[in-house]
Design a protein around this motif. Structure first.
Motif, PDB file in Angstrom:
ATOM      1  N   VAL A 463       0.837  -1.204   0.000  1.00 35.61           N
ATOM      2  CA  VAL A 463       0.000   0.000   0.000  1.00 35.61           C
ATOM      3  C   VAL A 463       0.870   1.252   0.000  1.00 35.61           C
ATOM      4  N   PRO A 464       0.775   2.100  -1.033  1.00 37.19           N
ATOM      5  CA  PRO A 464       1.563   3.329  -1.053  1.00 37.19           C
ATOM      6  C   PRO A 464       0.966   4.387  -0.132  1.00 37.19           C
ATOM      7  N   ALA A 465       1.832   5.113   0.550  1.00 35.90           N
ATOM      8  CA  ALA A 465       1.364   6.159   1.461  1.00 35.90           C
ATOM      9  C   ALA A 465       0.752   7.307   0.665  1.00 35.90           C
ATOM     10  N   PHE A 466      -0.272   7.901   1.219  1.00 39.57           N
ATOM     11  CA  PHE A 466      -0.948   9.053   0.607  1.00 39.57           C
ATOM     12  C   PHE A 466      -0.549  10.315   1.367  1.00 39.57           C
ATOM     13  N   PRO A 467      -0.282  11.412   0.694  1.00 34.36           N
ATOM     14  CA  PRO A 467      -0.190  11.633  -0.750  1.00 34.36           C
ATOM     15  C   PRO A 467       1.263  11.717  -1.176  1.00 34.36           C
ATOM     16  N   THR A 468       1.791  10.665  -1.742  1.00 35.94           N
ATOM     17  CA  THR A 468       3.175  10.621  -2.208  1.00 35.94           C
ATOM     18  C   THR A 468       3.205  10.279  -3.699  1.00 35.94           C
ATOM     19  N   LEU A 469       4.366  10.518  -4.311  1.00 34.92           N
ATOM     20  CA  LEU A 469       4.532  10.129  -5.708  1.00 34.92           C
ATOM     21  C   LEU A 469       4.404   8.625  -5.888  1.00 34.92           C
ATOM     22  N   SER A 470       4.746   7.864  -4.844  1.00 32.78           N
ATOM     23  CA  SER A 470       4.722   6.404  -4.971  1.00 32.78           C
ATOM     24  C   SER A 470       3.312   5.859  -5.160  1.00 32.78           C
ATOM     25  N   GLU A 471       2.292   6.695  -4.988  1.00 30.77           N
ATOM     26  CA  GLU A 471       0.930   6.234  -5.241  1.00 30.77           C
ATOM     27  C   GLU A 471       0.709   5.904  -6.716  1.00 30.77           C
ATOM     28  N   VAL A 472       1.677   6.285  -7.560  1.00 22.94           N
ATOM     29  CA  VAL A 472       1.583   5.918  -8.968  1.00 22.94           C
ATOM     30  C   VAL A 472       1.544   4.397  -9.128  1.00 22.94           C
ATOM     31  N   TRP A 473       2.098   3.662  -8.161  1.00 22.02           N
ATOM     32  CA  TRP A 473       2.023   2.205  -8.216  1.00 22.02           C
ATOM     33  C   TRP A 473       0.565   1.728  -8.213  1.00 22.02           C
ATOM     34  N   LEU A 474      -0.280   2.356  -7.399  1.00 18.57           N
ATOM     35  CA  LEU A 474      -1.684   1.987  -7.370  1.00 18.57           C
ATOM     36  C   LEU A 474      -2.360   2.292  -8.695  1.00 18.57           C
ATOM     37  N   ARG A 475      -2.049   3.463  -9.274  1.00 21.31           N
ATOM     38  CA  ARG A 475      -2.632   3.814 -10.564  1.00 21.31           C
ATOM     39  C   ARG A 475      -2.209   2.818 -11.650  1.00 21.31           C
ATOM     40  N   LEU A 476      -0.947   2.397 -11.614  1.00 24.89           N
ATOM     41  CA  LEU A 476      -0.466   1.436 -12.604  1.00 24.89           C
ATOM     42  C   LEU A 476      -1.163   0.085 -12.461  1.00 24.89           C
ATOM     43  N   LEU A 477      -1.332  -0.368 -11.239  1.00 23.72           N
ATOM     44  CA  LEU A 477      -2.018  -1.640 -11.017  1.00 23.72           C
ATOM     45  C   LEU A 477      -3.477  -1.564 -11.445  1.00 23.72           C
ATOM     46  N   GLU A 478      -4.125  -0.433 -11.182  1.00 24.05           N
ATOM     47  CA  GLU A 478      -5.501  -0.255 -11.616  1.00 24.05           C
ATOM     48  C   GLU A 478      -5.601  -0.277 -13.143  1.00 24.05           C
ATOM     49  N   ALA A 479      -4.650   0.371 -13.799  1.00 27.02           N
ATOM     50  CA  ALA A 479      -4.655   0.382 -15.261  1.00 27.02           C
ATOM     51  C   ALA A 479      -4.452  -1.029 -15.814  1.00 27.02           C
ATOM     52  N   TYR A 480      -3.584  -1.795 -15.175  1.00 29.38           N
ATOM     53  CA  TYR A 480      -3.379  -3.167 -15.629  1.00 29.38           C
ATOM     54  C   TYR A 480      -4.649  -3.998 -15.432  1.00 29.38           C
ATOM     55  N   ARG A 481      -5.285  -3.829 -14.266  1.00 28.49           N
ATOM     56  CA  ARG A 481      -6.522  -4.576 -13.977  1.00 28.49           C
ATOM     57  C   ARG A 481      -7.623  -4.216 -14.962  1.00 28.49           C
ATOM     58  N   ASP A 482      -7.730  -2.936 -15.292  1.00 27.43           N
ATOM     59  CA  ASP A 482      -8.810  -2.488 -16.150  1.00 27.43           C
ATOM     60  C   ASP A 482      -8.585  -2.775 -17.620  1.00 27.43           C
ATOM     61  N   GLY A 483      -7.375  -3.177 -17.952  1.00 30.07           N
ATOM     62  CA  GLY A 483      -7.097  -3.571 -19.329  1.00 30.07           C
ATOM     63  C   GLY A 483      -6.915  -2.433 -20.289  1.00 30.07           C
ATOM     64  N   ALA A 484      -6.764  -1.234 -19.762  1.00 28.35           N
ATOM     65  CA  ALA A 484      -6.530  -0.069 -20.627  1.00 28.35           C
ATOM     66  C   ALA A 484      -5.675   0.920 -19.883  1.00 28.35           C
TER      67      ALA A 484
END
Length: 487
Positions: A463-484
């Motif tokens: 879990v990336p701490a909020f609000p840090t740049l490392s939260e981009v990991w969550l966005r990347l995983l969401e993009a992979y899950r969503d298929g786009a």
């Protein structure tokens, strides 16, 4: 330290290390910790290229430029960050970082390990033997019971161009050690040295022209990374020219301006010209011919850093051409030191199994790199093109850094991009790339994911701490899950 002297100018050690830069120092540290008697030979400054003409001075020049740029995007600071940098102060700090090009402290550290330091030019004199020609003309012959480690690094390559020798061009050494800010600087080359030095000297006041033969810069990274770096240089006033070739260089007299002639006849005038056009191994005069190897060649090795066909010879760091970065060379040194010690003790476990203590596996699968431009660029593992070329069924997932709340807090108008390259069959990360302000500190998390082959499913629980740049990991995983790809 145990040393058996055969006569006044001949000595015997368990290990002899050629080169006392960061790589050689790390080999020394590991073999001495294992109790092996050790000699280290250095012809220049103890601490090597990285300490005096590369990593350390270049980052000392770059840090003020990056800090000022970041301050200009922070409310409450930006109005105070538009003046010029104090070039004299920056250069004085650079000089302090490199110890004014004196190596007393580094030499003291080497001797504190119990290793014997020999100053002079070392070269092989047949198997397990090294001759050292000292600065006063003295000659010492060193014999290694177990291993000789070649850690002599690389030097800059200058192309063969009409007029170039008389034009007194800069290489990376002059670019990081200059005592003056040139009014106009031409940089030839779009690799790491080229873009970093263009960034540094432009910030210090030079009018920079960057000449790149290909269509972009940082060719070993994802194409979008170089695009961001080039755009930022151009926005700050650099004259960026891609797809050009230098045909000649002419210096007007001894101290006059230099003219860089391009194919087609165009000329670029400058006060100095930096050629950042590649490196070659420092192996041309170290006696390789006495052990059946080609002088001046790169030295291919196995994963324990041992040279093929020579069970006593190791080539560690840049000379083996595996990964030309200081941190990777130091990693190799730790592996080589462990392998040398294990073999000296008769431990058969020194055979290099992947990801084991005697195998530099990361050289193939997980090489991290940060380029300290503005914006920063960072990558580890495979690009999408490299993954596909290697036969992986791979997918790239991209996210704009601006989609992360921490980016907007870090800097107003934050621009950047992140990419994961995912192995679709194993659902693990093959590579990661980032470009943006401050993203160098994101890289180690990506390196752990690639090296550890962490499943995508498990990364959801990091879990990336909020609000840090490392939260981009969550966005990347969401993009992979969503298929786009996310916008």
């Amino acid at each position: 330290m145990t040393r058996a002297a055969r006569h006044e100018h001949e000595y015997e050690y368990d290990v002899v290390v050629l080169g006392a830069g960061p790589v050689g120092e790390n080999v020394v540290d590991r073999v001495r910790a294992a109790g092996l008697s050790t000699a280290v030979v250095e012809a220049e400054l103890i601490g090597g290229e990285c300490s005096y003409w590369a990593c350390m001075p270049s980052k000392a020049l770059l840090r003020p430029a990056i800090a000022r740029s970041e301050a200009r995007r922070v409310p409450g600071l930006r109005g105070h960050a538009y003046g010029p940098l104090d070039a004299r102060d920056v250069l004085a700090h650079r000089d302090a970082v490199v110890g004014d090009w004196k190596d007393d402290g580094q030499a003291e550290w080497v001797e504190s390990t119990g290793a014997r330091l020999f100053r002079g030019h070392g070269r092989l004199l047949g198997p397990r033997r090294v001759v050292v020609e000292g600065p006063e003309g003295d000659r010492r012959v060193l014999t290694a019971r177990h291993a000789v480690a070649v850690c002599t690094g690389t030097r800059a390559v200058l192309p063969e161009l009409p007029g170039l020798p008389g034009a007194r061009p800069w290489t990376s050494r002059e670019a990081t050690s200059s005592a003056e800010v040139p009014g106009r600087l031409v940089v030839v080359g779009g690799g790491v040295v080229g873009v970093e030095m263009a960034t540094a000297w432009q910030a210090l006041g030079s009018r920079v022209t960057l000449l790149v033969r290909g269509g972009g810069v940082l060719p070993r990274m994802e194409p979008f990374v170089g695009e961001h770096v080039l755009a930022a240089l151009a926005e700050r006033g650099a004259d960026v020219r891609t797809g050009v070739t230098v045909s000649a260089v002419v210096r007007d007299g001894h101290t006059g301006p230099v003219s860089v002639v391009l194919e087609g006849g165009d000329r670029v005038e400058a006060d100095e010209v930096l050629f950042a056009t590649g490196r070659r191994p420092r192996t041309e005069d170290i006696g390789l011919e006495t052990v059946g190897l080609e002088p001046g060649a790169w030295l291919p090795v196995d994963d324990s850093l041992r040279v093929a066909g020579h069970d006593w010879l190791y080539a560690v760091g840049d000379v083996n051409h595996r990964a030309l970065m200081t941190h990777q060379g130091k990693y190799q040194a730790r592996i080589a030191g462990a392998a040398i010690a294990a073999r000296a003790a008769g431990d058969g476990s020194a055979d290099p199994a992947a990801w084991g203590p005697h195998a530099a596996t990361a050289d193939h699968a997980a090489v991290p790199q940060v380029v300290f431009t503005d914006p920063e660029a960072a990558s580890v593992g495979l690009t999408l093109a490299a993954a596909e070329a290697a036969g992986h069924r791979a997918r790239a997932v991209d996210v704009a850094m601006a989609s992360v709340a921490g980016a907007g807090l870090y800097a107003q108008g934050y621009r950047g991009r992140a990419r994961l390259v995912v192995d679709l069959d194993r659902e693990t990360v093959l590579g990661a790339s980032f470009v943006g302000q401050g993203i160098g500190e994101l890289l180690h998390s990506a390196t752990i994911a690639v090296t550890g082959e962490v499943p995508i499913g498990r990364l959801w629980h990091a879990v990336p701490a909020f609000p840090t740049l490392s939260e981009v990991w969550l966005r990347l995983l969401e993009a992979y899950r969503d298929g786009a790809d996310a916008p």
